[in-house]
Design a protein around this motif. Structure first.
Motif, PDB file in Angstrom:
ATOM      1  N   ASP A   1       0.816  -1.222   0.000  1.00  0.00           N
ATOM      2  CA  ASP A   1       0.000   0.000   0.000  1.00  0.00           C
ATOM      3  C   ASP A   1       0.846   1.268   0.000  1.00  0.00           C
ATOM      4  OD1 ASP A   1      -2.304  -1.404  -0.152  1.00  0.00           O
ATOM      5  OD2 ASP A   1      -2.704  -1.390   1.989  1.00  0.00           O
ATOM      6  N   ASP A   2       1.912   1.290   0.799  1.00  0.00           N
ATOM      7  CA  ASP A   2       2.751   2.495   0.798  1.00  0.00           C
ATOM      8  C   ASP A   2       3.301   2.727  -0.615  1.00  0.00           C
ATOM      9  OD1 ASP A   2       2.329   3.275   3.409  1.00  0.00           O
ATOM     10  OD2 ASP A   2       4.023   2.149   4.209  1.00  0.00           O
ATOM     11  N   LEU A   3       3.570   1.622  -1.294  1.00  0.00           N
ATOM     12  CA  LEU A   3       4.090   1.693  -2.654  1.00  0.00           C
ATOM     13  C   LEU A   3       3.036   2.212  -3.634  1.00  0.00           C
ATOM     14  CD1 LEU A   3       6.738   0.913  -3.924  1.00  0.00           C
ATOM     15  CD2 LEU A   3       5.879  -1.392  -4.256  1.00  0.00           C
ATOM     16  N   ARG A   4       1.851   1.573  -3.624  1.00  0.00           N
ATOM     17  CA  ARG A   4       0.855   1.980  -4.633  1.00  0.00           C
ATOM     18  C   ARG A   4       0.239   3.328  -4.304  1.00  0.00           C
ATOM     19  NH1 ARG A   4      -4.672  -0.832  -3.933  1.00  0.00           N
ATOM     20  NH2 ARG A   4      -4.695  -1.386  -1.745  1.00  0.00           N
ATOM     21  N   GLN A   5       0.311   3.743  -3.047  1.00  0.00           N
ATOM     22  CA  GLN A   5      -0.222   5.058  -2.700  1.00  0.00           C
ATOM     23  C   GLN A   5       0.820   6.163  -2.887  1.00  0.00           C
ATOM     24  OE1 GLN A   5      -2.147   4.085   1.344  1.00  0.00           O
ATOM     25  NE2 GLN A   5      -3.754   5.160   0.261  1.00  0.00           N
ATOM     26  N   GLY A   6       2.019   5.773  -3.272  1.00  0.00           N
ATOM     27  CA  GLY A   6       3.059   6.783  -3.551  1.00  0.00           C
ATOM     28  C   GLY A   6       3.571   7.479  -2.298  1.00  0.00           C
ATOM     29  N   VAL A   7       3.597   6.746  -1.175  1.00  0.00           N
ATOM     30  CA  VAL A   7       4.068   7.335   0.091  1.00  0.00           C
ATOM     31  C   VAL A   7       5.582   7.585   0.002  1.00  0.00           C
ATOM     32  CG1 VAL A   7       4.389   6.835   2.558  1.00  0.00           C
ATOM     33  CG2 VAL A   7       2.202   6.343   1.450  1.00  0.00           C
ATOM     34  N   THR A   8       5.990   8.788   0.351  1.00  0.00           N
ATOM     35  CA  THR A   8       7.423   9.118   0.278  1.00  0.00           C
ATOM     36  C   THR A   8       8.082   9.065   1.654  1.00  0.00           C
ATOM     37  OG1 THR A   8       6.971  11.486   0.538  1.00  0.00           O
ATOM     38  CG2 THR A   8       7.126  10.639  -1.731  1.00  0.00           C
ATOM     39  N   GLU A   9       7.269   9.197   2.707  1.00  0.00           N
ATOM     40  CA  GLU A   9       7.832   9.100   4.063  1.00  0.00           C
ATOM     41  C   GLU A   9       6.815   8.438   4.988  1.00  0.00           C
ATOM     42  OE1 GLU A   9      10.552  12.032   6.383  1.00  0.00           O
ATOM     43  OE2 GLU A   9       8.495  12.542   6.945  1.00  0.00           O
ATOM     44  N   VAL A  10       7.294   7.441   5.728  1.00  0.00           N
ATOM     45  CA  VAL A  10       6.456   6.730   6.691  1.00  0.00           C
ATOM     46  C   VAL A  10       6.771   7.275   8.081  1.00  0.00           C
ATOM     47  CG1 VAL A  10       6.123   4.471   7.798  1.00  0.00           C
ATOM     48  CG2 VAL A  10       6.317   4.626   5.298  1.00  0.00           C
ATOM     49  N   VAL A  11       5.764   7.861   8.720  1.00  0.00           N
ATOM     50  CA  VAL A  11       5.933   8.364  10.089  1.00  0.00           C
ATOM     51  C   VAL A  11       5.056   7.497  10.981  1.00  0.00           C
ATOM     52  CG1 VAL A  11       5.650  10.361  11.620  1.00  0.00           C
ATOM     53  CG2 VAL A  11       6.292  10.713   9.222  1.00  0.00           C
ATOM     54  N   ARG A  12       5.636   6.854  11.975  1.00  0.00           N
ATOM     55  CA  ARG A  12       4.862   5.939  12.822  1.00  0.00           C
ATOM     56  C   ARG A  12       5.596   5.722  14.142  1.00  0.00           C
ATOM     57  NH1 ARG A  12       5.926   0.801   8.858  1.00  0.00           N
ATOM     58  NH2 ARG A  12       8.162   0.606   9.184  1.00  0.00           N
TER      59      ARG A  12
ATOM     60  N   ALA B   1      12.449   2.188  -1.401  1.00  0.00           N
ATOM     61  CA  ALA B   1      11.744   2.343  -0.125  1.00  0.00           C
ATOM     62  C   ALA B   1      11.538   3.822   0.180  1.00  0.00           C
ATOM     63  CB  ALA B   1      12.547   1.691   0.991  1.00  0.00           C
ATOM     64  N   PRO B   2      10.450   4.163   0.884  1.00  0.00           N
ATOM     65  CA  PRO B   2      10.276   5.558   1.318  1.00  0.00           C
ATOM     66  C   PRO B   2      11.249   5.868   2.458  1.00  0.00           C
ATOM     67  CG  PRO B   2       8.534   4.175   2.217  1.00  0.00           C
ATOM     68  CD  PRO B   2       9.362   3.292   1.341  1.00  0.00           C
ATOM     69  N   ARG B   3      11.238   7.098   2.927  1.00  0.00           N
ATOM     70  CA  ARG B   3      11.998   7.431   4.132  1.00  0.00           C
ATOM     71  C   ARG B   3      11.179   6.973   5.342  1.00  0.00           C
ATOM     72  NH1 ARG B   3      12.232  12.088   1.012  1.00  0.00           N
ATOM     73  NH2 ARG B   3      10.565  12.982   2.274  1.00  0.00           N
ATOM     74  N   PHE B   4      11.862   6.790   6.453  1.00  0.00           N
ATOM     75  CA  PHE B   4      11.176   6.347   7.675  1.00  0.00           C
ATOM     76  C   PHE B   4      11.484   7.277   8.823  1.00  0.00           C
ATOM     77  CE2 PHE B   4      11.423   2.564   5.093  1.00  0.00           C
ATOM     78  CZ  PHE B   4      10.170   1.998   5.269  1.00  0.00           C
ATOM     79  N   LEU B   5      10.480   7.559   9.598  1.00  0.00           N
ATOM     80  CA  LEU B   5      10.650   8.420  10.764  1.00  0.00           C
ATOM     81  C   LEU B   5       9.808   7.822  11.900  1.00  0.00           C
ATOM     82  CD1 LEU B   5      10.331  12.297  10.604  1.00  0.00           C
ATOM     83  CD2 LEU B   5       9.680  11.006  12.605  1.00  0.00           C
ATOM     84  N   HIS B   6      10.481   7.397  12.957  1.00  0.00           N
ATOM     85  CA  HIS B   6       9.753   6.762  14.062  1.00  0.00           C
ATOM     86  C   HIS B   6       9.619   7.718  15.242  1.00  0.00           C
ATOM     87  CE1 HIS B   6      11.006   3.337  11.550  1.00  0.00           C
ATOM     88  NE2 HIS B   6       9.867   2.806  11.966  1.00  0.00           N
ATOM     89  N   LEU B   7       8.412   7.727  15.790  1.00  0.00           N
ATOM     90  CA  LEU B   7       8.094   8.640  16.900  1.00  0.00           C
ATOM     91  C   LEU B   7       8.211   7.896  18.231  1.00  0.00           C
ATOM     92  CD1 LEU B   7       4.901  10.163  15.264  1.00  0.00           C
ATOM     93  CD2 LEU B   7       7.116  11.313  15.544  1.00  0.00           C
ATOM     94  N   PRO B   8       8.420   8.644  19.317  1.00  0.00           N
ATOM     95  CA  PRO B   8       8.497   7.960  20.617  1.00  0.00           C
ATOM     96  C   PRO B   8       7.169   7.308  20.981  1.00  0.00           C
ATOM     97  CG  PRO B   8       8.636  10.367  20.884  1.00  0.00           C
ATOM     98  CD  PRO B   8       8.587  10.095  19.417  1.00  0.00           C
ATOM     99  N   LEU B   9       7.250   6.293  21.799  1.00  0.00           N
ATOM    100  CA  LEU B   9       6.025   5.648  22.286  1.00  0.00           C
ATOM    101  C   LEU B   9       5.610   6.319  23.584  1.00  0.00           C
ATOM    102  CD1 LEU B   9       6.860   1.877  21.888  1.00  0.00           C
ATOM    103  CD2 LEU B   9       5.648   3.403  20.309  1.00  0.00           C
ATOM    104  N   ILE B  10       4.318   6.307  23.822  1.00  0.00           N
ATOM    105  CA  ILE B  10       3.842   6.812  25.104  1.00  0.00           C
ATOM    106  C   ILE B  10       3.665   5.601  26.009  1.00  0.00           C
ATOM    107  CG2 ILE B  10       2.000   8.059  26.278  1.00  0.00           C
ATOM    108  CD1 ILE B  10       1.425   9.458  23.687  1.00  0.00           C
TER     109      ILE B  10
END
Ligand code: GLU
Length: 282
Positions: A170-181, A203-212
């Motif tokens: 899905d990230d591929l077919r939706q043209g996602v350039t950066e995954v933030v999660r 692959a898109p870029r990846f950015l991971h956020l802290p967990l609560i």
């Protein structure tokens, strides 16, 4: 053009942790002058409920997010996942596996050599021991994931396509350039990067956020019944809370409507202000 996404699993209502991911993805996209898509990852039918999907969409709207339509709901079209699995089987990377989970824990799976035919009750796995263990996170820098499994499930023995497969397709077919999660998915990232490679894509870029995490109690999640965010807070209050948890400057945003907070917060969004570790709350 920048394309981000927020991809919740509708296995419960929107809670603080998922709102933090939504906020991170949305602000990043707004700040880059791009867009942020919404995708409902509801392939794991036993865990997901249509009522949760509806409530997540409604809560996001109440919280002032404006995601482009139509929203991709994974369960509505399985063909793209089937095609990707086909491609990976043809290229010899994926194979049919007849081992139970227990058998796999007890001895290495040798099904790859057996070329078993697919039938219900058998899983489809991907050989992934060649995946690289390192990747660059846009926020955290170089990350090393020490443990990579030998193989990755693409389609479970109950016929359900796996999160990793569907997410990449899905990230591929939706043209996602950066995954933030959330950072809970860091261990999946090298495997997903490997899947892109096998599918002949970048692959898109990846950015991971802290967990609560709850003080003394681990990650907040729908499974441990983190409270639905809008059952505890007014929409603007909830937004200001996540902005503060993300270390952002919220001065002057009190009293602003939800829909107006996001563009204003995006203008001053500071990636470096986000904590590099989990965020503990009471
Ligand atoms: N659906 C996943 C979750 O709700 C997130 C997947 C992702 O962002 O890659 O935890």
């Amino acid at each position: 053009m920048y394309c981000g996404r927020f991809a919740p699993t509708p296995s419960g209502r929107l809670h603080l942790g998922s709102l933090l991911s939504a906020a991170g993805a949305y602000l990043r996209a707004l700040q880059a002058g791009g867009r942020c898509l919404l995708r409902l990852e509801d392939l794991d039918r036993p865990r997901c409920k249509a009522e949760y999907a509806g409530s997540i969409i409604a809560d996001l709207k109440t919280l002032g997010f404006a995601f482009p339509e139509p929203v991709l709901i994974q369960s509505t079209d399985l063909d793209p996942y089937a095609q990707a699995v086909e491609t990976l089987i043809h290229s010899g990377q994926a194979f049919v596996c007849a081992c139970s989970r227990r058998a796999i824990r007890e001895h290495p799976c040798t099904c790859r050599e057996l070329h078993l035919p697919y039938k219900r009750g058998r899983a489809i796995r991907l050989q992934c021991s060649a995946a690289l263990r390192d990747f660059t996170d846009e926020r955290l820098g170089r990350i090393h994931v020490p443990l990579i499994p030998d193989s990755l499930i693409l389609k479970r023995s109950d016929g359900i396509y796996s999160y990793n497969l569907a997410c990449v397709v899905d990230d591929l077919r939706q043209g996602v350039t950066e995954v933030v999660r959330g950072s809970d998915l860091i261990a999946s990232t090298p495997l997903q990067i490997y899947l892109y490679e096998l599918l002949g894509a970048k692959a898109p870029r990846f950015l991971h956020l802290p967990l609560i995490t709850a003080r003394g109690g681990g990650k907040l999640s729908k499974q441990n019944h983190a409270a639905p965010i809008l059952s505890r807070y007014q929409p603007s209050e909830a937004i200001l809370l996540v902005l503060k948890l993300l270390g952002q400057d919220t001065r002057g945003l009190e009293g602003v409507t939800p829909a107006e907070i996001w563009p204003q917060a995006a203008q001053r969004f500071d990636l470096n202000a986000i904590a590099r570790h989990d965020i503990e709350i009471d």
